[in-house]
Scaffold this motif. Structure first.
Motif, PDB file in Angstrom:
ATOM      1  N   ASP A 330       0.808  -1.215   0.000  1.00  0.00           N
ATOM      2  CA  ASP A 330       0.000   0.000   0.000  1.00  0.00           C
ATOM      3  C   ASP A 330       0.843   1.268   0.000  1.00  0.00           C
ATOM      4  N   LEU A 331       2.059   1.194   0.576  1.00  0.00           N
ATOM      5  CA  LEU A 331       2.885   2.399   0.681  1.00  0.00           C
ATOM      6  C   LEU A 331       4.301   2.002   1.048  1.00  0.00           C
ATOM      7  N   MET A 332       5.272   2.690   0.459  1.00  0.00           N
ATOM      8  CA  MET A 332       6.661   2.583   0.894  1.00  0.00           C
ATOM      9  C   MET A 332       7.108   3.936   1.424  1.00  0.00           C
ATOM     10  N   LEU A 333       7.852   3.910   2.540  1.00  0.00           N
ATOM     11  CA  LEU A 333       8.415   5.116   3.138  1.00  0.00           C
ATOM     12  C   LEU A 333       9.930   4.994   3.134  1.00  0.00           C
ATOM     13  N   SER A 334      10.593   6.022   2.584  1.00  0.00           N
ATOM     14  CA  SER A 334      12.044   5.998   2.441  1.00  0.00           C
ATOM     15  C   SER A 334      12.644   7.347   2.806  1.00  0.00           C
TER      16      SER A 334
END
Length: 388
Positions: A330-334
């Motif tokens: 649903d989402l990647m955070l980097s």
């Protein structure tokens, strides 16, 4: 005789005062990490070797002195540690979504003559007499709301973390993500705490757990080998799967950003093989019922899968992007790039990605309506908002 008596009393009091100056102290912590619905690890440091333990109880409107509490020791393979200043106690068999109160204890080890002749000194413990006990809430199994914030690329700039934290109510969060490069390198225990852990303890980490995601700078430095001891996990790997309520968090370990043979690593890097092992693990994890049945699936990776032509980013994309693309992320955070960017779904990237700046904070809330994200700057302003 009378004067001699007073001299003796003065001398005894002076000796006691001097001894008290050298009594064992907690120098760093405690802080929480490796949280699950049924367990959590408490970490702290003393200035002298000690036997360490934690006492805990379900939170209640009564004194911590009300009764005897379970004592959980810092142990290794059936032995209580007695010669370490680093203390890590894992509380197990906890109830999901339950708030607990806890107290830490450290009993100084004065002398080890033999296994049958170990001498101990004073015990230091956290204050539960004139202050409230520390507390935490375990991750729930089916929480309706999951909330967290994310810091990244702090590089030891405590003032930046403190300023960003000014807009955060940490008591309302389930955890706090450190998404890599919190230090520029890891050279010593003191530097590790000075860079960010002490500040985290002051801000939240005694009661709100850290979810740690290693960046490409944390593997650098002569003390980097010991970093896992300060953010212990269930299996000794930095890459982990955490379940918080109905949400799965896939924490990746990106490794270094250059080729293993680069001159900067003095021939000590072996991240290609490490990432290949990690990829095998990811392939298994995304096939698990826990992951497939989650209400939401969020990936934490310091190095993003969006852009970049350095070896680390290319290798990550080659190994992991195909499997993540077919895993309903649903989402990647980097972080990593020190410049904010947002990448919507496209033909190559089947999940949205937020690449956070090194001077902004990501605040995320997940509920029945979806995933709400706010990106907050140093002035406390919401500069970007998203819903997924």
């Amino acid at each position: 005789m009378g004067k001699l008596k007073y001299v003796f009393i003065f001398f005894a009091v002076s000796v006691m005062n001097v001894m008290s100056l050298f009594a064992i102290r907690v120098t760093h912590g405690p802080y929480l990490c490796n949280m699950s619905p049924n367990s959590v690890t408490v970490v702290w440091i003393t200035d002298k070797p000690a036997v360490a333990w934690v006492e805990y109880m379900e939170a209640a409107d009564k004194s911590f002195y009300c009764e005897e509490h379970p004592q959980v020791y810092d142990c290794v393979n059936g032995r209580r540690r007695a010669l370490s200043t680093l203390h890590r106690v894992t509380l197990k068999n906890l109830k999901p979504g339950m708030r607990y109160q806890y107290r830490i204890f450290s009993k100084e080890t004065l002398q080890w003559n033999s296994d049958g002749d170990v001498r101990f000194g004073k015990t230091v413990a956290s204050n539960v007499y004139s202050a409230k006990p520390y507390s935490f809430r375990t991750f729930g199994n089916t929480d309706e709301n999951v909330s967290f914030v994310m810091f990244n690329d702090i590089h030891g700039r405590n003032e930046v973390m403190e300023t960003l934290a000014g807009s955060v109510d940490f008591t309302a969060l389930d955890f706090v993500v450190f998404n890599g490069d919190m230090s520029s390198s890891v050279e010593s225990e003191e530097q590790l705490f000075a860079d960010y852990i002490d500040t985290a303890v002051d801000l939240f980490a005694k009661e709100t757990p850290i979810m740690f995601c290693r960046g490409n700078h944390e593997p650098r430095g002569k003390f980097s080998y010991s970093l896992i001891d300060y953010f212990p996990t269930s299996d000794g790997h930095f890459y982990q799967l955490y379940k918080v309520g109905d949400v799965c968090f896939l924490v990746l370990d990106c490794g270094e950003d250059k080729v293993d043979s680069d001159i900067e690593y003095s021939g000590l890097a072996d991240f290609d093989a490490y990432r290949e092992e990690e990829a095998e693990w990811v392939n298994k994890v995304v096939q698990s019922d826990v992951f497939k049945q989650a209400k939401a699936r969020i990936v934490l990776s310091h190095i993003p899968f969006t852009t970049g032509d350095w070896h680390g980013a290319l290798h990550l994309r080659k190994l992991l992007l195909p499997v993540l693309n077919r895993s309903n992320i649903d989402l990647m955070l980097s972080g990593h790039e020190h410049v904010y960017s947002f990448h919507p779904v496209n033909d190559e990237l089947r999940f949205p990605t937020i690449v956070n700046d090194n001077e902004t904070l990501v605040k995320c809330n997940i509920n029945q309506n979806g995933i709400q994200v706010e990106v907050i700057d140093l002035k406390g302003n919401v500069v970007y908002e998203y819903e997924f």
